[in-house]
Design a protein around this motif. Structure first.
Motif, PDB file in Angstrom:
ATOM      1  N   ASP A  60       1.010  -1.404   0.134  1.00  0.00           N
ATOM      2  CA  ASP A  60       0.012  -0.096   0.209  1.00  0.00           C
ATOM      3  C   ASP A  60       0.800   1.117   0.087  1.00  0.00           C
ATOM      4  O   ASP A  60       2.094   1.223   0.434  1.00  0.00           O
ATOM      5  CB  ASP A  60      -1.015  -0.146   1.277  1.00  0.00           C
ATOM      6  N   ASP A  97       0.313   3.937   1.923  1.00  0.00           N
ATOM      7  CA  ASP A  97       0.177   4.776   3.127  1.00  0.00           C
ATOM      8  C   ASP A  97       1.119   4.661   4.070  1.00  0.00           C
ATOM      9  O   ASP A  97       0.804   5.026   4.973  1.00  0.00           O
ATOM     10  CB  ASP A  97      -1.250   4.613   3.496  1.00  0.00           C
ATOM     11  N   GLN A 138       1.457   2.133   5.802  1.00  0.00           N
ATOM     12  CA  GLN A 138       1.091   1.244   6.933  1.00  0.00           C
ATOM     13  C   GLN A 138       1.902  -0.169   6.595  1.00  0.00           C
ATOM     14  O   GLN A 138       2.180  -1.076   7.614  1.00  0.00           O
ATOM     15  CB  GLN A 138      -0.390   0.650   6.694  1.00  0.00           C
ATOM     16  N   ARG A 148      -1.791   4.649   9.972  1.00  0.00           N
ATOM     17  CA  ARG A 148      -1.795   5.390   8.787  1.00  0.00           C
ATOM     18  C   ARG A 148      -1.528   6.819   9.223  1.00  0.00           C
ATOM     19  O   ARG A 148      -2.090   7.359  10.291  1.00  0.00           O
ATOM     20  CB  ARG A 148      -3.178   5.308   8.285  1.00  0.00           C
TER      21      ARG A 148
END
Ligand code: UDP
Ligand code: MG
Length: 311
Positions: A98, A100, A102, A203
């Protein structure tokens, strides 16, 4: 699909409104990848962002030849973005994560180390999941439900942090179904894999794109895309209803012939009628869902439309 072999490692990253986080992501990815001693490329697929994510990516690309950018005309969803990235990438090993942060880039070497001779796919499981209460609950239920649906022959792993050999992508491509829910598809294929524990971070900026509503939609997609369970339920309900109806009929006949009683059954009738009317509507609905899927599959529209690719 891109040709394999020209770089060793491809990172495939879907982006939907993550402008604020991209510079840090790219610098951390480069730090990690340059330490690997392998050639690599970073593929960003912009899934119709409207917060300037793509402009930020273009800016970053000016100083970084490792980046390859792809932009959709609008938001087509994370799965479509990942699929597009897979088709573009050239690496022998492909890492999906991802955008973000994370999925910490620092964990990538751990994923790569997990490849031994036999392993084609490395999946991850967070040591401790750092998501909101609802998001975590939603994921748990999606996983539990999916696992129930598949039974024990398939070990479901829904994390989008994974690494795979090129062959796995070719197998994904061979599955021509409409809802290419990557994590589910890869679990379903059951290629030789290992699951490793990784860190999971909060996040830092922006918020999750998956509301409870999205998760319910995903669950429905999972059910209708990968099983005939609702159709079977309808069959059983029909069977059950028919049996009950038959028993009631026998009972009424017995009352009439043996006991000589005629039961006035308006209320009973209304209840039974309402039940079956409901069951019938539900059945039509279920059938419609599957028919809808067939319809979409027949139309055979692409999963996404590309606006531009910047090499
Ligand atoms: N994403 C995307 N298209 C979408 C939704 C999400 O490309 O329609 C990307 C998003 O930018 C992120 C990843 O998919 O990189 C996972 O999304 P998010 O972090 O919101 O989901 P969560 O972490 O809650 O599963
Ligand atoms: Mg996230």
């Amino acid at each position: 699909m891109g040709k394999g072999g020209s770089v060793e490692i491809s990172l495939v990253i879907p982006v939907y409104n993550e402008a604020a986080i991209l510079p840090e992501l790219v610098s951390r990815l480069n730090k990690v990848c340059s330490g690997l001693g392998n050639s690599y490329e970073i593929i960003f697929v912009d899934d119709g962002s409207d917060d300037g994510s793509f402009e930020t990516l273009q800016e970053l690309k000016r100083q970084d030849p490792h980046l390859r950018l792809l932009k959709f005309t609008r938001n087509f969803g994370q799965q479509a973005a990942v699929l597009a990235g897979f088709r573009l990438c050239r690496g022998d090993i492909v890492v999906q994560l991802d955008s973000d942060l994370q999925h910490p880039p620092e964990e990538i070497p751990k994923l790569l180390e997990a490849f031994t001779g036999e392993v084609d796919l490395v999946t991850t499981i967070p040591k401790q999941r750092r998501d909101g209460f609802l998001r975590t609950l939603g994921s748990r239920y999606l996983h539990g439900f999916g696992q129930l649906l598949f039974g024990r022959t398939v070990k479901l792993n829904l994390s989008s942090f994974r690494a795979m050999r090129r062959g796995v992508i070719e197998k994904v491509e061979a599955c021509r179904d409409r809802s290419r829910y990557m994590a589910v598809l890869m679990s379903w294929m059951a290629v030789p894999s290992v699951e490793i524990q990784v860190e999971h971070h909060i996040r830092q900026k922006g918020r999750t794109k998956y509301s409870i509503l999205n998760l319910i939609q995903l669950t429905w997609d999972l059910i209708t895309g990968y099983s005939n369970f609702p159709l079977r339920v309808v069959t059983y309900m029909g069977l059950f209803g028919a049996l009950i109806g038959f028993a009631v009929m026998l009972f009424l006949l017995y009352q009439r012939i043996v006991q000589g009683v005629l039961i006035e059954g308006f209320i009973v009738l209304s209840a039974v009628f309402a039940f079956f009317a409901g069951v019938q509507l539900l059945s039509i609905g279920f059938l419609g869902e599957y028919l809808g899927r067939v319809h979409m599959q027949l139309q055979n529209r692409p999963d996404y439309i590309i606006e531009k690719v910047i090499e």
